[in-house]
Design an enzyme around this catalytic site. Structure first.
Site, PDB file in Angstrom:
ATOM      1  N   SER A  88       0.772  -1.041  -0.028  1.00  0.00           N
ATOM      2  CA  SER A  88      -0.101   0.042  -0.101  1.00  0.00           C
ATOM      3  C   SER A  88       0.985   1.347   0.135  1.00  0.00           C
ATOM      4  CB  SER A  88      -0.909   0.026   1.166  1.00  0.00           C
ATOM      5  OG  SER A  88      -1.757  -0.979   1.067  1.00  0.00           O
ATOM      6  N   THR A 151      -1.732   4.095   3.451  1.00  0.00           N
ATOM      7  CA  THR A 151      -2.388   4.961   2.245  1.00  0.00           C
ATOM      8  C   THR A 151      -2.783   6.512   2.815  1.00  0.00           C
ATOM      9  OG1 THR A 151      -3.295   2.866   1.959  1.00  0.00           O
ATOM     10  CG2 THR A 151      -4.352   4.484   0.856  1.00  0.00           C
ATOM     11  N   GLU A 297     -10.140   6.760   2.136  1.00  0.00           N
ATOM     12  CA  GLU A 297      -9.795   5.387   2.234  1.00  0.00           C
ATOM     13  C   GLU A 297     -10.665   4.349   3.056  1.00  0.00           C
ATOM     14  OE1 GLU A 297      -6.493   3.633   4.551  1.00  0.00           O
ATOM     15  OE2 GLU A 297      -5.819   2.268   2.939  1.00  0.00           O
ATOM     16  N   ASP A 302      -8.644  -4.589   3.098  1.00  0.00           N
ATOM     17  CA  ASP A 302      -7.446  -5.148   3.091  1.00  0.00           C
ATOM     18  C   ASP A 302      -7.122  -6.026   4.057  1.00  0.00           C
ATOM     19  OD1 ASP A 302      -4.475  -5.415   1.688  1.00  0.00           O
ATOM     20  OD2 ASP A 302      -4.143  -4.533   3.934  1.00  0.00           O
ATOM     21  N   ASP A 343      -5.400   0.399  -4.476  1.00  0.00           N
ATOM     22  CA  ASP A 343      -4.157   0.397  -4.147  1.00  0.00           C
ATOM     23  C   ASP A 343      -3.587  -0.842  -4.945  1.00  0.00           C
ATOM     24  OD1 ASP A 343      -5.088  -1.011  -2.104  1.00  0.00           O
ATOM     25  OD2 ASP A 343      -3.543   0.104  -0.813  1.00  0.00           O
ATOM     26  N   HIS A 344      -4.157  -2.102  -4.594  1.00  0.00           N
ATOM     27  CA  HIS A 344      -3.488  -3.261  -5.110  1.00  0.00           C
ATOM     28  C   HIS A 344      -4.475  -4.250  -4.906  1.00  0.00           C
ATOM     29  CE1 HIS A 344      -3.361  -4.498  -1.101  1.00  0.00           C
ATOM     30  NE2 HIS A 344      -2.563  -3.562  -0.725  1.00  0.00           N
ATOM     31  N   HIS A 428      -1.349  -9.747  -0.755  1.00  0.00           N
ATOM     32  CA  HIS A 428      -1.805  -9.036  -2.085  1.00  0.00           C
ATOM     33  C   HIS A 428      -1.715  -9.836  -3.028  1.00  0.00           C
ATOM     34  CE1 HIS A 428      -0.596  -5.146   0.482  1.00  0.00           C
ATOM     35  NE2 HIS A 428      -1.335  -5.983   1.198  1.00  0.00           N
TER      36      HIS A 428
HETATM   37 MG   LIG Z   1      -4.459   1.146   3.489  1.00  0.00          MG
HETATM   38 ZN   LIG Z   2      -2.519  -5.289   2.874  1.00  0.00          ZN
END
Ligand SMILES: [Mg+2]
Ligand SMILES: [Zn+2]
Length: 465
Positions: A88, A151, A297, A302, A343-344, A428
């Site tokens: 991140s 983030t 965010e 996540d 982000d991913h 991830h």
């Molecule tokens: Mg984050």
């Molecule tokens: Zn993560």
């Protein structure tokens, strides 16, 4: 004759007409709102969409989340300069600075060594928020994670390590060479009027041990925030947040948990929802005649995936989509660019040939040879049922035989979907993520993009100098 009376055909024609009527908006974006669903890969979006639709009594697959109705989309390549599968810090830095960097780094160049301070000024990459603030815009950052987490940190901090959230996290070398922690940098942010709105968790990183925090330097950064801004307000509960008067508030620090805020599925009344924080942030920031930049965010999608718990991830994803809805109700899209992205990704899959409308968290139940739902769980080669959702790796991995599964077990909030490779934390994923855009210059979001290009789109839309 084409089947023109079929509702599916008519819906497609209406969608086509809407696309043909699209005209690019080349006006200046007074405001930009960047929504990041942390770890919200494409399979996660699909599962949230179905979960959300099913939570309203529909089959679910036909549902569209708030941001899925945006006119422009792109695929985004998420790799970091030194990593095929990113984190991140590196990815959010790319979005916020216009350059890709290394995994684990906050808004600093890839030429630097990770987690080494050296010269603190070396390789500092100016962030979009700094440039927007210098041009007069108000700045906001809202998250369900710690405000000092990777983030949100990319809005206001520069750090060779994402781990340096409070002073006690700095290495001896970092201290000696004058690197400062991420929490301290939020308070010290000196561009424009400073950060106008910051809300999330992570209170312990702002308070000294004597006041129940983690800081070893004795500093009370909440008090420092108040001293820094004459009109500053601080809040710690949903009730306090609801009670503020946005019209007379120009600086607001909301710290609603010592560490991360609760998962949406477990949130009590003491913590505001992401949608509520978003509404309050926009109400405050929109008072600035020069406009604003806001990052929102959904930080814990996540975390739920890392824990291998899909139900928690989908519920947080639904709350994230609700926050986008809240923003759409408050801004003028003629002058506000909204980008929604991740982000991913994560190693999260939707698999196994379940029938239409099959409960997304449930056991996969399939179709017979004539296409009718059987209502019976599909079986693996081991004769046992399996779930539609799963992970490639993580804590849900099993040693030896798979257990016999039943619907009640697999739909529990804390159930860990099965995985192949045993890891304490699910990882991830390295495939592309999606970006959705609406508003001025949203049409620049398209094709397959390098992640750092998102910065250039936002800077161009705001006409930053
Ligand atoms: Mg984050
Ligand atoms: Zn993560």
């Amino acid at each position: 004759m084409p089947p023109r009376d079929d509702p599916m055909w008519r819906a497609a024609e209406a969608a086509l007409t809407a696309r043909m009527a699209l005209r690019p908006n080349e006006g200046r974006a007074k405001n930009v709102i960047l929504f990041i669903g942390d770890g919200m890969g494409v399979s996660t979006i699909t599962a949230i969409r179905i979960f959300d639709g099913q939570s309203r009594g529909n089959p679910g697959e036909e549902n569209a989340l708030s941001f899925e109705r945006f006119p422009y989309t792109a695929l985004v390549k998420t790799y970091n300069v030194n990593a095929q599968v990113p984190d991140s810090a590196g990815t959010a830095s790319a979005i916020m600075t216009g350059l890709k960097t290394n995994r684990g780094v906050i808004d600093m160049a890839a030429s630097r060594e990770v987690a080494t301070c050296g010269d603190p000024a070396d390789g500092v990459l100016p962030s979009l928020a700094e440039r927007a603030a210098a041009g007069g815009r108000a700045i906001g950052v809202v998250t369900t994670a710690r405000l000092t987490h990777a983030t949100p940190a990319t809005v206001y901090a520069h750090s060779p390590s994402r781990e340096w959230e409070a002073d006690v996290d700095l290495s001896a070398e970092a201290r000696e060479n004058g690197c400062t922690d991420i929490a301290a940098q939020l308070i010290a942010f000196s561009h424009g009027e400073g950060v106008n709105v910051a809300m999330g968790g992570g209170r312990a990183n702002f308070l000294p041990r004597e006041k129940g925090g983690r800081r070893g330097d004795g500093r009370d950064l909440v008090a420092a925030w108040r001293a820094h801004h004459a009109d500053a307000q601080t809040v710690t509960t949903a009730g306090e947040l609801a009670a503020i008067d946005p019209a007379s508030t120009h600086h607001l620090l909301g710290l609603f948990a010592d560490s991360h805020m609760a998962y949406e599925a477990k949130r009590g009344d003491d913590q505001p929802s992401l949608a509520e924080m978003t509404r309050r942030a926009i109400d405050i920031l929109a008072q600035d005649d020069d406009g604003f930049f806001l990052m929102v965010e959904g930080g814990r999608i996540d975390h739920a995936h890392h824990a291998g718990r899909a139900a928690l991830a989908l519920r947080d994803g639904q709350a994230f989509a609700d926050a986008v809805t809240a923003a759409l109700a408050r801004v003028n899209l003629d002058e506000t660019l909204i980008i929604v992205t991740a982000d991913h990704s994560h190693v999260f899959t939707i698999a196994g040939y379940p029938a239409r409308g099959n409960p997304i968290l449930g056991l996969a139940r399939g179709l017979d040879e004539h296409g009718h739902p059987t209502g019976k769980p599909l079986l693996g080669a081991d004769g046992k049922p399996y779930t539609t959702l799963g992970y490639w790796d993580g804590p849900g991995a099993l040693a030896g035989e798979r257990p016999d599964l039943d619907e009640k077990t697999v739909t529990a909030l804390d159930y860990r979907q099965q995985a192949a490779v045993p890891l304490h934390s699910e990882t991830h994923g390295g495939e592309d993520v999606a970006a959705f855009a609406v508003g001025p210059w949203a049409h620049l979001v398209g094709g397959v993009m390098e992640q750092n290009l998102l910065y250039h789109v936002m800077a161009r839309a705001m006409a930053l100098r």
